[in-house]
Motif scaffolding. Sequence first.
Motif, PDB file in Angstrom:
ATOM      1  N   UNK A 126       0.850  -1.199   0.000  1.00 52.73           N
ATOM      2  CA  UNK A 126       0.000   0.000   0.000  1.00 52.73           C
ATOM      3  C   UNK A 126       0.888   1.253   0.000  1.00 52.73           C
ATOM      4  N   UNK A 127       0.260   2.397  -0.168  1.00 50.55           N
ATOM      5  CA  UNK A 127       1.006   3.659  -0.323  1.00 50.55           C
ATOM      6  C   UNK A 127       1.832   3.985   0.921  1.00 50.55           C
ATOM      7  N   UNK A 128       1.269   3.716   2.085  1.00 51.57           N
ATOM      8  CA  UNK A 128       1.971   3.999   3.341  1.00 51.57           C
ATOM      9  C   UNK A 128       3.246   3.154   3.448  1.00 51.57           C
ATOM     10  N   UNK A 129       3.126   1.883   3.086  1.00 50.93           N
ATOM     11  CA  UNK A 129       4.286   0.981   3.129  1.00 50.93           C
ATOM     12  C   UNK A 129       5.319   1.393   2.084  1.00 50.93           C
ATOM     13  N   UNK A 130       4.846   1.761   0.899  1.00 51.09           N
ATOM     14  CA  UNK A 130       5.769   2.186  -0.161  1.00 51.09           C
ATOM     15  C   UNK A 130       6.563   3.409   0.280  1.00 51.09           C
ATOM     16  N   UNK A 131       5.894   4.343   0.931  1.00 51.36           N
ATOM     17  CA  UNK A 131       6.582   5.545   1.414  1.00 51.36           C
ATOM     18  C   UNK A 131       7.612   5.179   2.486  1.00 51.36           C
ATOM     19  N   UNK A 132       7.249   4.280   3.366  1.00 51.65           N
ATOM     20  CA  UNK A 132       8.174   3.866   4.426  1.00 51.65           C
ATOM     21  C   UNK A 132       9.401   3.172   3.828  1.00 51.65           C
ATOM     22  N   UNK A 133       9.175   2.354   2.812  1.00 54.17           N
ATOM     23  CA  UNK A 133      10.292   1.639   2.184  1.00 54.17           C
ATOM     24  C   UNK A 133      11.220   2.606   1.446  1.00 54.17           C
ATOM     25  N   UNK A 134      10.646   3.544   0.718  1.00 51.83           N
ATOM     26  CA  UNK A 134      11.505   4.469  -0.037  1.00 51.83           C
ATOM     27  C   UNK A 134      12.209   5.447   0.901  1.00 51.83           C
ATOM     28  N   UNK A 135      11.564   5.823   1.988  1.00 50.73           N
ATOM     29  CA  UNK A 135      12.265   6.643   2.996  1.00 50.73           C
ATOM     30  C   UNK A 135      13.475   5.879   3.523  1.00 50.73           C
ATOM     31  N   UNK A 136      13.291   4.585   3.762  1.00 49.06           N
ATOM     32  CA  UNK A 136      14.393   3.758   4.273  1.00 49.06           C
ATOM     33  C   UNK A 136      15.511   3.636   3.241  1.00 49.06           C
ATOM     34  N   UNK A 137      15.142   3.533   1.961  1.00 46.02           N
ATOM     35  CA  UNK A 137      16.166   3.484   0.904  1.00 46.02           C
ATOM     36  C   UNK A 137      17.066   4.715   1.002  1.00 46.02           C
ATOM     37  N   UNK A 138      16.455   5.874   1.153  1.00 46.96           N
ATOM     38  CA  UNK A 138      17.206   7.135   1.213  1.00 46.96           C
ATOM     39  C   UNK A 138      18.160   7.134   2.407  1.00 46.96           C
ATOM     40  N   UNK A 139      17.666   6.744   3.547  1.00 49.61           N
ATOM     41  CA  UNK A 139      18.483   6.755   4.770  1.00 49.61           C
ATOM     42  C   UNK A 139      19.620   5.735   4.670  1.00 49.61           C
TER      43      UNK A 139
END
Length: 111
Positions: A54-67
């Motif tokens: 879902x969108x919330x999970x996708x955002x959390x995953x891409x935020x983690x990619x950046x970090x």
Amino acid sequence: MSDCLFCRIVAGEIPSNKVYENDKVFAFRDINPQAPVHVLIVPKRHKDNILACDADTAAALTDAVRVIAAQEGVEKSGFRVVSNCGKDGAQSVNHLHLHLMGGKTLPGRMA
Ligand code: 5GP
Ligand code: ZN
């Protein structure tokens, strides 16, 4: 999902080399690295694959990619993110995960 390998890693029942964690995601080093940096990023809440993301999970995953890219020092040199899905995608663990790979020039491109 008590029989899911990555759920058990998230729960700490199976040891892993943790790279990053927040309330939504957990990231750890791949046991069979394909590059000097090879991190698996998974949502803490079980989802089978990217089709269930879902969108919330996708955002959390891409935020983690950046970090994690910054943390692992590959932010400027570049890296690859892959999520294998299903049989033809050669997904071997049925818990949604991103492979973050870098630290060298990666071979070829599929797309
Ligand atoms: P997939 O093939 O599903 O895209 O990726 C699964 C990944 O999980 C593989 O790259 C494999 O090396 C990794 N893996 C499988 N079992 C373990 C484990 O017990 N610990 C860790 N850290 N990685 C694992
Ligand atoms: Zn799971």
